[in-house]
Design an enzyme around this catalytic site. Sequence first.
Site, short mmCIF file in Angstrom:
data_model
loop_
_atom_site.label_atom_id
_atom_site.label_comp_id
_atom_site.label_asym_id
_atom_site.label_seq_id
_atom_site.Cartn_x
_atom_site.Cartn_y
_atom_site.Cartn_z
N ASP A 81 0.94 -1.08 0.12
CA ASP A 81 0.07 0.01 0.03
C ASP A 81 0.95 1.12 -0.08
OD1 ASP A 81 -1.48 2.16 0.48
OD2 ASP A 81 -3.03 0.96 1.63
N HIS A 82 0.92 2.00 -1.32
CA HIS A 82 2.23 2.76 -1.11
C HIS A 82 2.04 4.04 -0.25
CE1 HIS A 82 -0.41 4.66 -4.04
NE2 HIS A 82 0.03 5.79 -3.76
N HIS A 141 -5.93 2.78 1.41
CA HIS A 141 -5.42 3.81 1.83
C HIS A 141 -5.86 4.45 2.92
CE1 HIS A 141 -3.17 2.95 -2.01
NE2 HIS A 141 -3.99 3.75 -2.68
#
Length: 490
Positions: A177-178, A240
């Site tokens: 999950d950047h 996110h």
Amino acid sequence: MYSGAIPVDPFDLVIFGGTGDLARRKILPALFRRFCAGQFAEGARITGAARAGMDAEGYRAFVADVLRDTADPQAGDDTMLGRFLGTVDYVAIDATGENGWAELAARMTEDRARAFFFSVRPRLFGDLAERLHQHGLASDRARIVVEKPFGHDLASARDLNATLATHFHESQIFRIDHYLGKETVQNLMAVRFGNMLFEPLWNSQYVDHIQITVAETVGVGGRGDYYDRAGAIRDMMQNHLMQLLCLIAMEPPAKFDPDAVRDEKLKVIRALDPVQPHHIVRGQYNARPEGAGGGALPGYREEVGNPRSKTESYIALRTHISNWRWAGTPFYLRTGKRLVARSSVINVMFKETPHSIFGQEAGRHANLLSIRLQPNEGITLQVTIKEPGPGGMRLIDVPLDMTFAEALGPASGRAPDAYERLIVDVLRGNQTLFMRGDEVEAAWAWIDPIIAGWTSRGEVPKPYDIGSTGPSDAEQLMTRDDRKWRGINP
Ligand SMILES: NC(=O)c1ccc[n+]([C@@H]2O[C@H](COP(=O)([O-])OP(=O)(O)OC[C@H]3O[C@@H](n4cnc5c(N)ncnc54)[C@H](OP(=O)(O)O)[C@@H]3O)[C@@H](O)[C@H]2O)c1
């Protein structure tokens, strides 16, 4: 000073989907920047893999073009670029067939870290895991990096976890999950757990509510096909925004270690109350006509090519965490496309003082801690002071602002992009900033009933204008509670 440039031991990194959009925009530039920072020890090897028939020379030319297009100043340095390209190789491979696998296996070096980046369509994740195993590449030293989306509901996420677990141990699986790789997101933990100032106030006794906003100005662009099946809830909320919620709400982990942090995040997700239908607003952007400020833009349905689409490009919701710390404190989460500004921010709104000694004319004041993830990363603490001048005891709210770029100055250097940090963590085997399988499943278990409710009620998203803050119903979500959203500011 960013002190992350400690060299990583020699490794083999294979990018499945090495010619795709994500590789071009994120993975290859991130690798190049870490290489330029001196982080790759001699002998590191990066192998692109995709079906396209190309030799290593062809792929190096492709990578050189990609890096020059990113306008990275160091890509103009031919010596640096040449040295980086010296680490790059290519194997034509089909995830669903036999082509290329023996060749890939022959290129791997024994006794060093080995990472396989799955930057391909999610339905190929299982095939890749299976083929890696068949060809003896899934050794204990191997790590796999899995891009989002991780499943589209609880059942599919469980299936995928089970498939990956057939050949890889959880400690080998890095689910990206950047958002977790962003500098400010990690700063969130530093602010919370590195200061005495905040943690004693970080609970329902002192916090009135928390707002998390992730606003985008872009539309769905070329991802219409995927997006129309996902919507804002699957594309942004399930991963996110829920991850940000976890980091803001979790108990202090005993140490900054992968399982200690992820155990605490999981407890937050499991303590989330089901969301009531009247606590959710969904929206879909209208077309913007010619002559309107900014020029004509297609609406959501036009952009995805589905005139009857009921998918949301905006979602706002209110939820609660049923535990001792947060009982009674609402969390408001919203995200959407084609909004007024690009902005990701967490606002922690503290309660007003229990009694104002300054009387009613001083007005109502409360502290606010604002954590900006992008753009303009930084933290602002709004405090109440006396308005300067002879006008008596009038109070105003002023910001104590720390914009990282200003506060840390040139000495801070450029903060690495999320992918730079995450790839280095993969190569080091550090899973703290990656989602664990049970976390992903718990998040889907919370999201699934929300989607099922919309489907059973046949709900259609509310329209909103491009360049707005979303549908007006989202304002009512707040005003009903005698609160309001903070502005979406760039
Ligand atoms: N792009 C983004 O901004 C973004 C953001 C978040 C997550 N993601 C995720 O990242 C992954 C990759 O997305 P993308 O946008 O880069 O996709 P993409 O542009 O469509 O690229 C797909 C890549 O996979 C290769 N490929 C396709 N079929 C293959 C097969 N059978 N065997 C081996 N390679 C194959 C393609 O090359 P060939 O056709 O030559 O095989 C290409 O290199 C997806 O899981 C996506 O959900 C992407």
